[in-house]
Design an enzyme around this catalytic site. Structure first.
Site, mmCIF file in Angstrom:
data_model
loop_
_atom_site.group_PDB
_atom_site.id
_atom_site.type_symbol
_atom_site.label_atom_id
_atom_site.label_comp_id
_atom_site.label_asym_id
_atom_site.label_seq_id
_atom_site.Cartn_x
_atom_site.Cartn_y
_atom_site.Cartn_z
ATOM 1 C CE LYS A 252 38.233 30.516 72.124
ATOM 2 N NZ LYS A 252 37.366 30.762 70.939
ATOM 3 C CE LYS A 264 37.359 26.993 64.243
ATOM 4 N NZ LYS A 264 36.236 27.918 63.961
ATOM 5 C CG ASP A 275 40.374 30.030 69.349
ATOM 6 O OD1 ASP A 275 39.999 31.217 69.325
ATOM 7 O OD2 ASP A 275 39.596 29.055 69.418
ATOM 8 C CG ASP A 334 33.978 25.862 65.452
ATOM 9 O OD1 ASP A 334 34.968 26.003 66.195
ATOM 10 O OD2 ASP A 334 33.918 26.296 64.288
ATOM 11 C CD GLU A 336 36.250 26.819 70.668
ATOM 12 O OE1 GLU A 336 35.357 26.696 69.820
ATOM 13 O OE2 GLU A 336 37.128 27.702 70.605
ATOM 14 N NE ARG A 338 29.585 30.661 71.912
ATOM 15 C CZ ARG A 338 28.871 31.139 70.900
ATOM 16 N NH1 ARG A 338 27.556 31.230 70.985
ATOM 17 N NH2 ARG A 338 29.479 31.550 69.797
HETATM 18 N N1 BES Z 1 37.770 30.611 67.616
HETATM 19 C C1 BES Z 1 36.569 30.724 66.890
HETATM 20 C C2 BES Z 1 36.260 32.156 66.474
HETATM 21 C C3 BES Z 1 37.115 32.736 65.397
HETATM 22 C C4 BES Z 1 36.761 32.602 64.077
HETATM 23 C C5 BES Z 1 38.217 33.472 65.720
HETATM 24 C C6 BES Z 1 37.534 33.172 63.094
HETATM 25 C C7 BES Z 1 38.983 34.031 64.723
HETATM 26 C C8 BES Z 1 38.644 33.894 63.428
HETATM 27 C C9 BES Z 1 35.395 30.248 67.720
HETATM 28 O O1 BES Z 1 35.666 29.227 68.610
HETATM 29 C C10 BES Z 1 34.386 29.727 66.770
HETATM 30 O O2 BES Z 1 34.655 28.755 66.126
HETATM 31 N N2 BES Z 1 33.234 30.386 66.708
HETATM 32 C C11 BES Z 1 32.204 30.011 65.823
HETATM 33 C C12 BES Z 1 30.886 30.105 66.554
HETATM 34 C C13 BES Z 1 29.729 29.534 65.797
HETATM 35 C C14 BES Z 1 29.853 28.037 65.726
HETATM 36 C C15 BES Z 1 28.466 29.928 66.504
HETATM 37 C C16 BES Z 1 32.207 30.946 64.616
HETATM 38 O O3 BES Z 1 32.429 32.149 64.817
HETATM 39 O O4 BES Z 1 32.067 30.472 63.509
HETATM 40 ZN ZN ZN Z 2 37.607 29.124 69.269
HETATM 41 MN MN MN Z 3 35.496 27.319 67.688
#
Ligand code: BES
Ligand code: ZN
Ligand code: MN
Length: 505
Positions: A252, A264, A275, A334, A336, A338
């Site tokens: 990723k 966020k 990320d 968010d 994104e 996947r």
């Molecule tokens: N990059 C984030 C995941 C992340 C969160 C990595 C905290 C490191 C620390 C990812 O893109 C994300 O925002 N995931 C969301 C998914 C949700 C919207 C289903 C999450 O984990 O909140």
């Molecule tokens: Zn992310």
């Molecule tokens: Mn995200």
């Protein structure tokens, strides 16, 4: 930083020309008649040193010892974890000093894996980020000698792997640590092209036009809110016959994740520069491969873009068509990661891979589940899961297998598309994996969620370079079986018929 491994008795250690001598002392220590032995004996007798791993005792200009500084480090029973504990206790003091030449020697016999543990600990304990300060902090340490009372082939090979591994880890750290304006998708593409200067590596970087032609509608949807053009990086390491099916790594590469329109919160949003940690780990692995030159083929894919809110950005509810043809309802912009990975997973099919492993800072839910200790590991086949688990143990870069039951996919149902990009809050790491699973049906597949392990917050803030170690050990383990396939199918040996190379060791 130069590493060297050699035979070094305590007699020889007392005459080393290093600035600093670290002596690792385990609980089976047998003193000789040399000055270092005498110092250890006296320190143990006075209880100024005990055998508890991490206990240290430093001394300056000791009679009979050439190195001006000597540090005795207790390492308990001398196993890998204790070597790590001992050195991580001793090394931080070095970071701020001007020490250029360090010798680390074992006071008694040690296992091969301990050599790797020491190389890792030195790299970890002395790494300094130097990307964007006007007067960058420099690592003054440039020569590290590891000395063992006796050396065998196991020590040598553990050493060679470890030295290549830390170079990969440090490259991954460097890129992950860089601020997003110093690590754009274009810059990541250039970093990948740089790696292709090595003779076994080639690199191709696709831009928006080529990606559109491939039909990567899901990846493009994430990128469309950003002024930075996307890049799709294709790295190839060729170390075996062209006919050998490669392992494909997919990292990723979100160079900054604002969340998009599902934005966020502000606190700690700066951390979303990490990320692209999955992509950085792929770059790191290729660095290590270029040094070790193992007999296998590896493809690295890094979809790289920013996730930004903008007038042109995707909106919650938008439906896009992925390269696989499946339509996706983007309920949360968010989620994104996947969306960019699914198209890369479809692209991976063309290599007829023996296995595909994707690596992603994918979910906050995985941080809640496993914290910073183990990466989340999902696998469609048991033998692949076992190989990754084993590689993680060998590299001291741990992971833990998580489930992929189909019932976890139920929450991804959409009223308006084939699938939604989010389930609910329950089992968030698993529903994310189930989303990816839909796009990875044509080969053995594994997914590493490194959201909790790729970086540290707080005082020691920064990238960890994980899971470069795990991936490298996994790939090296595949090398053996690739050779076996070669032998099985070699014309001299008899039947030229080859099995479809889908099996992993
Ligand atoms: N990059 C984030 C995941 C992340 C969160 C990595 C905290 C490191 C620390 C990812 O893109 C994300 O925002 N995931 C969301 C998914 C949700 C919207 C289903 C999450 O984990 O909140
Ligand atoms: Zn992310
Ligand atoms: Mn995200």
């Amino acid at each position: 930083m130069n590493f060297e491994l050699k035979t070094l008795s305590l007699v020889a250690a007392s005459k080393t020309s290093a600035d600093t001598l670290i002596v690792l002392v385990d609980d089976k220590f047998q003193p000789g008649k040399d000055p270092v032995s005498k110092l250890i004996e006296a320190a143990l007798a006075a209880k100024d040193l005990t055998h508890k791993a991490g206990k240290t005792l430093a001394a300056y200009r000791v009679a009979g010892i050439s190195a001006p500084r000597i540090c005795l480090v207790a390492v308990g029973d001398g196993h890998v974890a204790q070597i790590k504990t001992g050195l991580s206790a001793a090394l931080p003091t070095l970071k701020s000093t001007g020490i250029a030449r360090l010798a680390i020697c074992w006071a008694g016999p040690t296992a091969a894996a301990c050599v790797q543990a020491a190389v890792l600990a030195v790299s970890e304990g002395t790494y300094v980020y130097g990307g964007t300060q006007s007067k960058p902090a420099l690592r003054k340490l440039n020569q590290v000698t590891l000395g063992l009372p006796s050396l065998n082939a196991g020590h040598q090979s553990s050493f060679a792997t470890a030295v290549a591994m830390v170079q990969g880890i440090e490259l991954a750290k460097e890129w992950a640590n860089r601020p997003a304006n110093h690590a754009t998708p274009t810059m990541l593409g250039k970093a990948a092209q740089n790696l292709a200067q090595s003779p076994h590596i080639s690199c191709e970087v696709l831009g928006p036009r080529e990606v559109a032609k491939l039909g990567m509608g899901s990846f493009m949807a994430v990128a469309q809110g950003s002024a930075e053009p996307l890049r799709f990086i294709v790295l190839k390491y060729n170390g075996a016959a062209k006919s050998e099916a490669p392992v494909v790594l997919v990292g990723k590469g979100i160079t900054f994740d604002t969340g998009g329109i599902s934005i966020k919160p502000a606190p700690e949003m700066d951390e979303m520069k990490y990320d692209m940690g999955g992509g950085a780990s792929v770059l790191g692995v290729f660095k290590s491969l270029s040094l070790l030159k193992p007999h296998l083929n590896v493809v690295g894919l890094i979809p790289a873009c920013e996730n930004m809110p903008d007038g042109t950005a995707i909106k919650p509810g938008d439906v896009v068509t992925s390269m696989s043809g499946q339509t996706i309802e983007i309920l949360n912009t968010d989620a994104e990661g996947r969306l960019i990975l699914c198209d890369a997973l479809t692209y991976a099919e063309r290599f007829k891979p023996r296995a595909v492993v994707d690596i992603a800072t994918l979910t906050g839910a995985c941080v809640i589940a496993l914290g910073a200790v183990r990466s989340g590991m999902f696998a469609s086949q048991d033998d692949l899961a076992e190989a990754l688990m084993h590689a993680g143990d060998a590299a001291m870069d741990l992971c833990w297998r998580m489930p992929l039951d189909d019932d976890y996919a139920l929450s991804l149902k959409s009223h308006f598309a084939d699938v939604a990009n989010v389930g609910g809050r329950p089992a968030g790491a698993i529903t994310a994996a189930k989303f990816l699973h839909r796009f990875a049906k044509k080969y053995p597949w594994a997914h590493l969620d490194i959201a909790g392990t790729a970086w540290r917050g707080g005082a020691a803030k920064g990238a960890t370079g994980r899971p470069v170690g795990l991936l490298l050990h996994y790939l090296l383990s595949q090398q053996v079986s690739a050779k076996a396939v070669e032998q099985r199918t070699s014309p001299k040996r008899k039947p030229p018929a080859r099995k479809p190379a889908a099996k992993v060791a």
